[in-house]
Motif scaffolding. Structure first.
Motif, mmCIF file in Angstrom:
data_model
loop_
_atom_site.group_PDB
_atom_site.id
_atom_site.type_symbol
_atom_site.label_atom_id
_atom_site.label_comp_id
_atom_site.label_asym_id
_atom_site.label_seq_id
_atom_site.Cartn_x
_atom_site.Cartn_y
_atom_site.Cartn_z
ATOM 1 N N ASN A 1 0.793 -1.236 0.000
ATOM 2 C CA ASN A 1 0.000 0.000 0.000
ATOM 3 C C ASN A 1 0.822 1.281 0.000
ATOM 4 N N THR A 2 2.030 1.220 -0.508
ATOM 5 C CA THR A 2 2.830 2.433 -0.692
ATOM 6 C C THR A 2 3.546 2.351 -2.036
ATOM 7 N N LEU A 3 3.910 3.521 -2.554
ATOM 8 C CA LEU A 3 4.646 3.586 -3.805
ATOM 9 C C LEU A 3 6.133 3.636 -3.505
ATOM 10 N N ASP A 4 6.899 2.703 -4.055
ATOM 11 C CA ASP A 4 8.349 2.705 -3.870
ATOM 12 C C ASP A 4 8.963 3.960 -4.473
ATOM 13 N N LYS A 5 9.986 4.497 -3.819
ATOM 14 C CA LYS A 5 10.700 5.651 -4.381
ATOM 15 C C LYS A 5 11.332 5.287 -5.722
ATOM 16 N N ALA A 6 11.898 4.091 -5.800
ATOM 17 C CA ALA A 6 12.527 3.649 -7.052
ATOM 18 C C ALA A 6 11.494 3.536 -8.161
#
Length: 265
Positions: A204-209
């Motif tokens: 439930n989060t967007l990876d920085k990469a």
């Protein structure tokens, strides 16, 4: 692109991300287009937003439901009288360490990414052989060659996909069957939101990469050019991901050291 004109093309994972991007581009070509994913309402949305030259039909399916897939292939073939090009794009990712990842999650990833994917290719193959043409496009990942932390099951599933399609290509090269493996690096999609944690919950989060990766449009444009050229493998990503593939191939010892500190989320 001429290669796709008047073909019957089946895209899985078509309700979002790369699959939806493929529909956006292919819908502008005169072809027959079958779009599949689990959520019919999202497939209907994608169809309604891409009413261009292609004739689009919706066929919901669940890659995790193995016993249903042969019948789904027969439904797909009946829509336009066969499938010429299959874009196997559906799948799920992972974001957890081996020690934290249950065997149930490992099996779930393999069921969708490997067994579901190869089942569609196996079941469309007889029809392709009868017509003397067929093109299997598997959208895998750079981790189909390299493995990074937090992706043991995901990487294993993509390695397995490579093994299957390399064999399929060799067995039926002389029968007009083409196979293209697409290995994206980081692409800005929601795949990391839906990535499974070790207990089966979603990250439930967007990876920085992921956020810093290619746009879907950038990837799909390059992907379609590779397929039209009938390339066997295509590495599409940033410098770090593509460099990592070659580093793993030619300098595995050095890569093993580097990957331990690689930012992967």
């Amino acid at each position: 692109m001429k290669y796709f004109e008047n073909r019957t093309i089946w895209v899985t994972g078509a309700s979002s991300g790369i699959g939806e991007g493929l529909v956006q581009h292919l819908s502008k070509i005169k072809c027959n287009l079958i779009i599949s994913a689990r959520r019919k309402e999202e497939l209907d949305r994608v169809k309604s937003e891409n009413q261009h030259l292609a004739h689009i039909e919706v066929l919901p399916l669940d890659l995790a439901d193995g016993p249903s897939l042969e019948a789904k292939v027969r439904e797909a073939e009946a829509i336009f009288g066969g499938v010429d090009i299959l874009f196997n794009n559906g799948g799920i990712s992972q974001r957890d360490k081996v020690i934290n990842t249950s065997m149930e999650v490992q099996r779930q990833i393999m069921e969708v990414n490997y067994f579901g994917t190869i089942a569609l290719s196996k079941y469309v193959l007889p029809g392709m052989l009868e017509r003397g043409f067929g093109h299997h496009v598997a959208v895998t990942s750079a981790v189909g060659i390299i493995s990074t932390p937090l992706r043991s099951g995901y990487s294993a599933s993509k390695h397995a996909v490579h093994g299957f399609y390399d064999a399929l290509r060799a067995e039926h090269h002389d029968n007009g069957i083409k196979v293209t493996l697409i290995l994206p690096g980081y692409v800005n999609t929601k795949i990391s939101y839906n990535a499974l944690m070790g207990d089966g919950s979603k990250q439930n989060t967007l990876d920085k990469a992921q956020a810093a990766g290619l746009t879907v449009d950038q990837l799909v444009r390059r992907l379609l050019r590779s397929v039209a050229k009938q390339k066997e493998e295509s590495y599409i990503g940033g410098l770090k991901e593509v460099f990592g593939i070659y580093m793993k191939r030619f300098f595995p010892g050095i890569f093993s050291i580097l990957v331990r500190k690689m930012p992967v989320t």
